[in-house]
Design a protein around this motif. Structure first.
Motif, mmCIF file in Angstrom:
data_model
loop_
_atom_site.group_PDB
_atom_site.id
_atom_site.type_symbol
_atom_site.label_atom_id
_atom_site.label_comp_id
_atom_site.label_asym_id
_atom_site.label_seq_id
_atom_site.Cartn_x
_atom_site.Cartn_y
_atom_site.Cartn_z
ATOM 1 N N ALA A 45 37.240 32.469 30.946
ATOM 2 C CA ALA A 45 36.027 32.217 31.736
ATOM 3 C C ALA A 45 36.227 31.031 32.670
ATOM 4 O O ALA A 45 35.782 31.049 33.825
ATOM 5 C CB ALA A 45 34.845 31.976 30.800
ATOM 6 N N GLU A 46 36.919 29.988 32.188
ATOM 7 C CA GLU A 46 37.172 28.809 33.020
ATOM 8 C C GLU A 46 38.062 29.155 34.216
ATOM 9 O O GLU A 46 37.823 28.701 35.343
ATOM 10 C CB GLU A 46 37.821 27.710 32.180
ATOM 11 C CG GLU A 46 36.918 27.086 31.118
ATOM 12 C CD GLU A 46 36.739 27.970 29.886
ATOM 13 O OE1 GLU A 46 35.854 27.680 29.060
ATOM 14 O OE2 GLU A 46 37.500 28.964 29.761
ATOM 15 N N LEU B 95 24.064 38.136 31.283
ATOM 16 C CA LEU B 95 25.497 38.280 31.049
ATOM 17 C C LEU B 95 25.835 37.782 29.648
ATOM 18 O O LEU B 95 25.147 36.915 29.097
ATOM 19 C CB LEU B 95 26.289 37.503 32.104
ATOM 20 C CG LEU B 95 26.037 37.918 33.556
ATOM 21 C CD1 LEU B 95 26.867 37.059 34.507
ATOM 22 C CD2 LEU B 95 26.358 39.390 33.759
ATOM 23 N N THR B 96 26.904 38.310 29.089
ATOM 24 C CA THR B 96 27.255 38.017 27.703
ATOM 25 C C THR B 96 28.551 37.233 27.587
ATOM 26 O O THR B 96 29.142 37.178 26.517
ATOM 27 C CB THR B 96 27.388 39.327 26.908
ATOM 28 O OG1 THR B 96 28.399 40.146 27.513
ATOM 29 C CG2 THR B 96 26.067 40.075 26.884
ATOM 30 N N GLY B 97 29.028 36.630 28.682
ATOM 31 C CA GLY B 97 30.253 35.845 28.634
ATOM 32 C C GLY B 97 30.049 34.501 27.963
ATOM 33 O O GLY B 97 28.979 34.187 27.430
ATOM 34 N N LYS B 98 31.079 33.682 28.015
ATOM 35 C CA LYS B 98 31.066 32.397 27.322
ATOM 36 C C LYS B 98 29.962 31.480 27.825
ATOM 37 O O LYS B 98 29.336 30.749 27.048
ATOM 38 C CB LYS B 98 32.432 31.728 27.482
ATOM 39 C CG LYS B 98 32.556 30.384 26.781
ATOM 40 C CD LYS B 98 33.957 29.829 26.944
ATOM 41 C CE LYS B 98 34.090 28.459 26.262
ATOM 42 N NZ LYS B 98 35.453 27.902 26.422
ATOM 43 N N TYR B 99 29.699 31.521 29.122
ATOM 44 C CA TYR B 99 28.720 30.610 29.714
ATOM 45 C C TYR B 99 27.412 31.307 30.085
ATOM 46 O O TYR B 99 26.572 30.713 30.772
ATOM 47 C CB TYR B 99 29.321 29.928 30.952
ATOM 48 C CG TYR B 99 30.450 28.996 30.601
ATOM 49 C CD1 TYR B 99 30.212 27.681 30.206
ATOM 50 C CD2 TYR B 99 31.771 29.436 30.632
ATOM 51 C CE1 TYR B 99 31.251 26.830 29.868
ATOM 52 C CE2 TYR B 99 32.821 28.592 30.299
ATOM 53 C CZ TYR B 99 32.550 27.296 29.912
ATOM 54 O OH TYR B 99 33.594 26.455 29.575
ATOM 55 N N ILE C 129 33.687 36.039 35.947
ATOM 56 C CA ILE C 129 32.918 36.468 37.124
ATOM 57 C C ILE C 129 33.763 37.232 38.144
ATOM 58 O O ILE C 129 33.334 38.286 38.631
ATOM 59 C CB ILE C 129 32.221 35.255 37.772
ATOM 60 C CG1 ILE C 129 31.173 34.698 36.805
ATOM 61 C CG2 ILE C 129 31.559 35.652 39.079
ATOM 62 C CD1 ILE C 129 30.406 33.523 37.340
ATOM 63 N N PRO C 130 34.972 36.783 38.521
ATOM 64 C CA PRO C 130 35.755 37.593 39.474
ATOM 65 C C PRO C 130 36.044 38.994 38.953
ATOM 66 O O PRO C 130 36.012 39.964 39.714
ATOM 67 C CB PRO C 130 37.041 36.778 39.653
ATOM 68 C CG PRO C 130 36.672 35.388 39.311
ATOM 69 C CD PRO C 130 35.654 35.509 38.225
ATOM 70 N N ARG C 131 36.334 39.110 37.657
ATOM 71 C CA ARG C 131 36.595 40.426 37.092
ATOM 72 C C ARG C 131 35.329 41.272 37.070
ATOM 73 O O ARG C 131 35.372 42.486 37.307
ATOM 74 C CB ARG C 131 37.161 40.279 35.674
ATOM 75 C CG ARG C 131 37.429 41.594 34.963
ATOM 76 C CD ARG C 131 38.413 42.456 35.725
ATOM 77 N NE ARG C 131 38.485 43.799 35.181
ATOM 78 C CZ ARG C 131 39.092 44.815 35.768
ATOM 79 N NH1 ARG C 131 39.691 44.633 36.937
ATOM 80 N NH2 ARG C 131 39.110 46.006 35.213
ATOM 81 N N LEU C 132 34.173 40.664 36.810
ATOM 82 C CA LEU C 132 32.895 41.374 36.861
ATOM 83 C C LEU C 132 32.624 41.910 38.264
ATOM 84 O O LEU C 132 32.261 43.082 38.442
ATOM 85 C CB LEU C 132 31.769 40.443 36.422
ATOM 86 C CG LEU C 132 30.330 40.913 36.684
ATOM 87 C CD1 LEU C 132 30.017 42.167 35.875
ATOM 88 C CD2 LEU C 132 29.330 39.807 36.362
ATOM 89 N N LEU C 133 32.812 41.068 39.272
ATOM 90 C CA LEU C 133 32.580 41.499 40.658
ATOM 91 C C LEU C 133 33.590 42.557 41.082
ATOM 92 O O LEU C 133 33.254 43.476 41.836
ATOM 93 C CB LEU C 133 32.634 40.288 41.593
ATOM 94 C CG LEU C 133 31.560 39.221 41.362
ATOM 95 C CD1 LEU C 133 31.748 38.053 42.332
ATOM 96 C CD2 LEU C 133 30.161 39.806 41.506
#
Length: 723
Positions: free
Chosen positions: A357-358, A418-422, A529-533
């Motif tokens: 995520a970072e 969203l369900t990611g780390k942040y 986020i880049p992978r989501l987009l």
């Protein structure tokens, strides 16, 4: 491990010599069943029903098999076939088929739908007593009424004089028009079976056991890095069931020993020629400790290593879940993992492929710039706070901006967590094309779904689509959305769901589009986020390509969905009686009620045409009486040229590399999501759930009564009655 068993369809008969013989129905043909270990009787029955195109209603399926010849020699000639009636019998069948040839025999006591001599209801009624028959008839009437009501919803028509039950409204709010124009294979659903051969690893056909394991470490062997050496050493420890400790580890020397004190197993490696290449200088592979000591000191592998090991053996297979990790590691290496360990291992494997995520926040600026360079006209924006921590990012592709001019001026907005780390939220704006399919317009990732983020999002929407007034915004009842629309787009009419929208809303419903958006991105909501987009861009690219090809293949004036609706409504219009009032006005009798049609002003008192801009049955009947083509009254946005123009602009993947983009600092948000399993599906309202069940929306509250005194209004803990 799978077994494959051939099957035929027919029935058992007894010959004159009292032997059993299976007469095959050659019209049905044969089928091949693949059964896995642990297959249940219900699963086997379901396979037979699907493969032989049978239905559960009216069929009592029987699955049997004749004993192999080696068994019949020891039994009588009149031995009946073996019937499979439960899970234990399925297990026996699978074990028998491993060593002997077995042919399954599928029989049915009911009648096939293709060969019914009489109505199925009559066949069933013959076996019912009077009381049960009466009860069955009542249930059948209810099911038939529900079925007719469902057909009424799908037809998109409000004229139901041929039905006992009709719509309660004339605006077709029950119909989901998106199903009428849905394109086949537009979205490929990846469902990985748990016995997928890829889960056994590259070139591995069965579990690797200690009896066929080969130690690939030897003296004078070289490893490019110390990490490669440790990885191979860990694999050896996993397969031979022992633990090692690192006695020394520097930039030039690495020494590992068995964790059991006094054991002579050890490995030593050192840097010789290249500065990072480690050479094995000494390797004692035999253990001098006892097996019991090794087992007692053996520790479980870390989830990071399990994720890397899985990735090295199988690669990251799209569509897998933690259960796949658990089964794969058990079958390949004999590991026993619980769900939590499997989940974390899968997350580590995804991080190795897609980044953490970072890393995603750090790479976000370059990703947005590369997408913008590949698609000229695309609008992107990235907002960080004073400490360079992420707040918002926005993406609207050029293809979406260009295609909106051919759509109806209605935008549906929705948000999903969203369900990611942040954590964070994904805000989405979408329209509906001429074929009733969802058309995404813009996406934004924000740190929180609040008034400030919605206002920023609508500001970006206004900049992208301000040249296309008038406009209507459809949303849920969130106060933050209402406030943002009032500030940023005061000229736009706003609707809450599909009951309160002002202006032209056509047949667009908030619940349908919101559900589609959430379902489309559900699998990617936990990614960086880049992978989501990029996941969204890939999906839009497939949609645009498929829908553009579909539009080119059309030979009709209007889209596939509109043509379907016009065909249904034309059928009912043919039975209506039309009385001319003047040159352009008509009184149409038929359907649920009589209506007045004004062809000059394009109105109908039923309200359907006023809303949808697609002729209802009354308008079609009046147009036929006036000798006017019904297509003249279909809104231009529903035409085939409009559909093609909507998707004419292609969507390109990102181009270049990150090194060609000016670096911009972007750090993760200050707070991460709380611990616990994240929720992946949004809560549905009582209205949405009732629509899915085809029932009337109701809000009912259960009336509680005390189990002690039987009085309503309170429960047992609050009961004041004396014992």
């Amino acid at each position: 491990e799978m077994v494959y068993i051939a099957s035929v369809y027919g029935e058992w008969v007894i010959k004159d010599n009292l032997s059993w013989h299976f007469e095959v129905d050659y019209r049905k043909g044969g089928r091949m069943f693949s059964l896995r270990d642990g297959c249940t009787h219900d699963e086997l029955i379901q396979m037979a029903l699907e493969d032989y195109s049978l239905t559960k209603i009216g069929h009592r399926l029987e699955i049997s098999y004749p004993l192999p010849e080696v068994f019949t020699q020891q039994t009588c000639n009149d031995s009946p076939p073996m019937f499979v009636t439960n899970d234990r019998q399925v297990e026996s069948l699978i074990e028998l088929s491993r060593n002997h040839g077995v042919r399954l025999c599928v029989s049915s006591k009911g009648k096939d739908e293709d060969n019914v001599d009489g109505p199925l209801d009559e066949d069933l009624d013959e076996n019912l007593d009077d009381e049960l028959k009466e009860e069955f008839d009542e249930e059948l009437d209810e099911d038939w009424s529900a079925e007719r009501e469902e057909v009424s919803e799908e037809s998109g028509c409000d004229e139901d004089d041929v039905r006992e039950k009709a719509y309660e409204g004339d605006d077709d709010t029950h119909a989901d028009y998106s199903q009428y124009g849905k394109i086949k294979d537009e979205d490929v659903v990846i469902d990985v079976p748990f016995d997928d051969p890829r889960l056994l690893g590259r070139g591995v056909g069965h579990r690797i056991g200690i009896d066929n394991w080969e130690d690939n470490i030897y003296e004078h062997q070289s490893f490019d890095t110390k990490a490669q050496l440790i990885s191979e050493l860990r694999l050896t420890a996993v397969m031979t069931r022992f633990s090692f400790r690192i006695a020394a580890s520097t930039r030039k020397v690495f020494v590992a020993k068995c964790k059991v004190a006094g054991c002579k197993w050890r490995l030593r490696a050192a840097v010789k020629n290249e500065p990072s290449t480690f050479w094995v200088t000494k390797y004692v592979k035999s253990h001098t400790c006892s097996v019991s000591d090794r087992v007692r000191n053996h520790k479980r592998c870390t989830t990071k290593y399990i994720g890397k090991l899985f990735l090295d053996r199988t690669g990251l297979i799209e569509g897998i879940v933690p259960q796949h990790i658990r089964d794969s590691m058990r079958r390949m290496f004999g590991m026993k993992l619980d769900y939590t360990a499997s989940y974390r291992a899968l997350k580590h494997a995804q991080d190795l492929v897609w980044g953490t995520a970072e890393e995603g926040y750090a790479n976000l600026p370059s990703y947005l710039q590369r997408i913008k360079d590949a698609n000229p006209g695309t609008v992107t924006d990235l907002v960080c706070d004073s400490q360079d921590r992420f707040k918002y990012c926005f993406l609207s592709l050029a293809g979406s901006i260009s295609g909106f001019q051919y759509l109806r001026r209605v935008i549906v907005v929705d948000g999903t967590h969203l369900t990611g780390k942040y954590g964070g939220a994904l805000l989405v704006a979408a329209g509906q094309d001429a074929n009733f399919q969802i058309f995404p317009l813009a996406f934004a990732v924000v740190d929180a779904e609040d008034s400030e983020s919605w206002e920023w999002f609508f500001n970006k929407l206004r900049d992208c689509f301000r040249q296309f007034p008038p406009m209507a915004i459809v949303s849920d009842r969130a106060a933050a959305i209402a406030r943002a629309i009032g500030i940023v787009m005061p000229w736009a009419s706003r609707g809450i769901c599909y009951y309160h929208l002002q202006g032209d809303r056509y047949n667009i419903k908030t619940s349908n589009i919101a559900e589609s958006i959430n379902s489309a991105v559900k699998k990617a909501k936990g990614l960086p986020i880049p992978r989501l987009l990029e996941f969204i861009r890939e999906k839009l690219g497939r949609w645009f390509s498929k829908r553009r090809e579909d539009a080119l293949s059309l030979t009709t004036r209007h889209s596939r969905g509109v043509e379907y609706i016009l065909a249904i409504r034309s059928y009912y219009a043919g039975s209506m009686i039309v009385d001319r009032i003047d040159a352009w006005r008509f009184h149409v009798k038929g359907g649920r009620r009589d209506c007045n049609v004004d062809l000059e002003n394009r109105t109908c008192s039923c309200g359907v045409y006023n809303v949808e801009k697609i002729p209802c049955s009354h308008v079609i009947a009046a147009a036929a009486e006036a000798n006017v083509d019904m297509s003249y009254y279909v809104c231009a946005t529903h035409s085939t040229p409009s559909l093609f123009s909507t998707y004419a602009h292609p969507i390109y993947p990102k181009e270049g590399t990150d090194s060609h983009v000016k670096p911009v600092r972007c750090l993760p948000p200050g707070e991460s999501v709380p611990s616990g399993r994240p929720k992946k599906s949004r809560w549905q309202t009582w209205l949405e759930m009732s629509r899915k069940k085809n029932t009337k929306p109701r809000k009912t509250h259960k009336k509680y009564s005390c189990s002690k005194c039987k009085e309503p209004g309170h429960t047992r803990p609050n009961c004041v009655a004396e014992d």
